[in-house]
Design a protein around this motif. Structure first.
Motif, PDB file in Angstrom:
ATOM      1  N   GLY A 146      49.466  22.762  42.782  1.00 38.22           N
ATOM      2  CA  GLY A 146      49.400  23.488  41.702  1.00 38.22           C
ATOM      3  C   GLY A 146      48.960  25.262  41.784  1.00 38.22           C
ATOM      4  O   GLY A 146      49.352  25.491  42.842  1.00 38.22           O
ATOM      5  N   ASN A 147      48.386  25.553  40.733  1.00 38.59           N
ATOM      6  CA  ASN A 147      47.679  27.027  41.107  1.00 38.59           C
ATOM      7  C   ASN A 147      46.888  27.168  42.086  1.00 38.59           C
ATOM      8  O   ASN A 147      46.072  26.365  42.311  1.00 38.59           O
ATOM      9  CB  ASN A 147      47.248  27.624  39.610  1.00 38.59           C
ATOM     10  CG  ASN A 147      48.411  27.714  38.677  1.00 38.59           C
ATOM     11  OD1 ASN A 147      49.547  28.348  38.925  1.00 38.59           O
ATOM     12  ND2 ASN A 147      48.188  27.398  37.534  1.00 38.59           N
ATOM     13  N   ALA A 148      47.062  28.158  42.996  1.00 37.65           N
ATOM     14  CA  ALA A 148      46.055  28.650  43.978  1.00 37.65           C
ATOM     15  C   ALA A 148      44.795  28.959  43.402  1.00 37.65           C
ATOM     16  O   ALA A 148      44.695  29.557  42.199  1.00 37.65           O
ATOM     17  CB  ALA A 148      46.602  29.638  44.661  1.00 37.65           C
ATOM     18  N   GLY A 149      43.747  28.602  43.913  1.00 39.90           N
ATOM     19  CA  GLY A 149      42.122  28.852  43.641  1.00 39.90           C
ATOM     20  C   GLY A 149      41.884  30.151  43.917  1.00 39.90           C
ATOM     21  O   GLY A 149      42.513  30.761  45.066  1.00 39.90           O
ATOM     22  N   ARG A 150      41.031  30.933  43.106  1.00 38.56           N
ATOM     23  CA  ARG A 150      40.780  32.114  43.314  1.00 38.56           C
ATOM     24  C   ARG A 150      39.979  32.446  44.377  1.00 38.56           C
ATOM     25  O   ARG A 150      39.252  31.459  44.792  1.00 38.56           O
ATOM     26  CB  ARG A 150      40.173  32.903  42.212  1.00 38.56           C
ATOM     27  CG  ARG A 150      40.924  33.073  40.785  1.00 38.56           C
ATOM     28  CD  ARG A 150      40.164  33.615  39.582  1.00 38.56           C
ATOM     29  NE  ARG A 150      38.984  32.870  38.989  1.00 38.56           N
ATOM     30  CZ  ARG A 150      38.100  33.212  39.082  1.00 38.56           C
ATOM     31  NH1 ARG A 150      37.383  34.358  39.399  1.00 38.56           N
ATOM     32  NH2 ARG A 150      36.785  32.222  38.436  1.00 38.56           N
ATOM     33  N   ASN A 151      39.986  33.467  45.331  1.00 38.44           N
ATOM     34  CA  ASN A 151      39.258  33.808  46.349  1.00 38.44           C
ATOM     35  C   ASN A 151      39.423  32.942  47.487  1.00 38.44           C
ATOM     36  O   ASN A 151      38.320  32.150  47.868  1.00 38.44           O
ATOM     37  CB  ASN A 151      37.935  34.292  45.986  1.00 38.44           C
ATOM     38  CG  ASN A 151      37.991  35.653  45.152  1.00 38.44           C
ATOM     39  OD1 ASN A 151      37.557  35.294  44.105  1.00 38.44           O
ATOM     40  ND2 ASN A 151      38.560  36.556  45.489  1.00 38.44           N
ATOM     41  N   ASN A 152      40.485  32.372  47.759  1.00 36.98           N
ATOM     42  CA  ASN A 152      40.735  31.180  48.718  1.00 36.98           C
ATOM     43  C   ASN A 152      40.019  29.885  48.308  1.00 36.98           C
ATOM     44  O   ASN A 152      39.479  29.111  49.226  1.00 36.98           O
ATOM     45  CB  ASN A 152      40.281  31.518  49.992  1.00 36.98           C
ATOM     46  CG  ASN A 152      40.932  32.583  50.998  1.00 36.98           C
ATOM     47  OD1 ASN A 152      42.255  32.511  50.747  1.00 36.98           O
ATOM     48  ND2 ASN A 152      40.709  33.626  51.256  1.00 36.98           N
ATOM     49  N   GLY A 153      39.848  29.654  47.065  1.00 34.27           N
ATOM     50  CA  GLY A 153      39.476  28.213  46.696  1.00 34.27           C
ATOM     51  C   GLY A 153      40.490  27.215  46.822  1.00 34.27           C
ATOM     52  O   GLY A 153      41.565  27.394  47.289  1.00 34.27           O
TER      53      GLY A 153
END
Length: 389
Positions: free
Chosen positions: A250-257
């Motif tokens: 799915g969508n990538a997590g913010r700040n390498n989450g």
């Protein structure tokens, strides 16, 4: 790996339990097996996690409906447990509503922190990207064999300029609010007494660090708009309405989450000749009168192509022919083997006849061969009766 227990059994409730009953049962289990009450007890820790997983599914109407229909095989990882980054801290961030906020705020420390189950520091949090939903249309042939589908998905992807860090120069500094722990601590009164509660730091969002110079391309988030070709392996035997989970797509997590998941909704298109009942396929065969009387070969469709079957002389309307193993495969983990192809036989009675045909049938009116015996009558009416019993 041990086989998973039934979620209703885990919480000690009946299958038809109300939402309130499920909520109360989970609350009771969470308190009973909480690691702070059972220090060093691995079995209690596992039961604590097991109860949380069961509640995660049974509290959600969609997940609960899929579980009731397909069991664990129908979840496809949808419970939210066992995936990337899941740890004991996540349980209370997901279920804080159960305890009226005393365990909330994304903390495990509502009972005294997390670090050996009772005191110590909590690891900084990583952001979770949101989930996406897709629909895939399958033919009955694809259901029978399994297939691979590719989707071009527009979604949040990791920023290529800062490699997801959100920092223009790669530099961060320790958050002064939480001193790098990612959380703040306060003392609260709970049902178990006076204890410490951890909350996610509002300044750094649980990361423990703040960005000094934000990346101009992603505004410091570490993600940007993009698209990706995603491949979904569809197992043989899936059913219409089933949901498959592509973890981490799915969508990538913010700040390498952590990345979110993609929920793939299965829609099986109707077949022009065959219908489905669980793993069985059904074909309605309409025989002409001569073939029903005299018998002979007829051609019928199967999922693998057309085949010939033999019709016995004197075949009656309503007769069923079952071709073993010619149905659909059982979904992996939810049964074994293949269903059958069930042929329902009807006989077409002509509405108009030529003069010669009419004469031919008139000559048979008084023939005993064309008059049903009492045994045949009894059998017919019993079948008719069974339809309405």
């Amino acid at each position: 790996m041990a086989e998973k227990r039934d979620y209703y059994e885990v919480l000690g409730v009946q299958k038809g339990a109300s939402d309130d009953e499920i909520k109360k049962a989970y609350k009771k289990m969470a308190i009973k097996y909480h690691p702070d009450r059972n220090p060093g007890d691995k079995e209690a820790e596992e039961k604590f996690k097991e109860a949380a997983e069961a509640y995660d599914v049974l509290r959600d109407p969609d997940k609960r409906a899929r579980y009731d229909q397909f069991g664990h095989a129908g979840m496809g990882g949808a419970s939210g447990f066992g995936g990337q980054g899941f740890d004991m801290n996540d349980i209370f961030s997901m279920f804080g509503d159960i305890f009226g906020g005393h365990m909330g705020g994304g903390s495990f420390g509502g009972f005294g922190g997390f670090g050996g189950f009772g005191g110590g520091s909590r690891a900084p949090q990583r952001h979770q990207g949101s989930d996406l939903r897709l629909k895939v249309k399958l033919t009955l042939e694809e259901v029978a064999k399994g297939t691979t589908k590719k989707f071009k998905v527009k979604k949040d992807v990791t920023c290529t300029h800062c490699n997801g860090s959100g920092s223009k120069d790669g530099k961060t500094e320790t958050c002064s609010t939480c001193n790098g722990t990612g959380h703040t601590v306060r003392t609260v009164n709970t049902m178990l007494g006076r204890m410490q509660q951890q909350s996610v730091c509002s300044t750094c969002g649980g990361k423990g660090t703040v960005i000094k110079n934000k990346c101009p391309h992603c505004s410091g988030t570490g993600v940007m708009n993009g698209e990706e070709v995603v491949e979904a392996q569809i197992p043989a035997g899936v059913q219409d309405g089933m949901i498959l989970t592509l973890q981490g797509k799915g969508n990538a997590g913010r700040n390498n989450g952590y990345a979110g998941d993609i929920q793939v909704y299965v829609e099986v298109e109707p077949h022009h000749e065959l219908s489905r009942r669980d793993n069985d396929l059904i074909y309605n065969l309409l025989l002409d009168l001569p073939t029903a009387v005299l018998g002979g070969p007829v051609e019928i469709p199967t999922i693998d192509g057309r085949v010939k079957i033999k019709i016995e002389p004197g075949t009656q309307p309503g007769k069923i022919v079952r071709l073993r193993g010619k149905g659909l495969p059982a979904l992996q983990g939810y049964g074994y083997g293949f269903g059958d192809l069930i042929v329902n036989i009807s006989v077409y009675i002509p509405e108009t006849l030529s003069k010669e045909e009419h004469q031919a049938f008139e000559s048979m009116v008084n023939s005993d061969s064309f008059k049903p015996s009492q045994t045949t009558k009894n059998s017919f009416f019993q079948k008719f009766k069974n339809l309405f019993s």
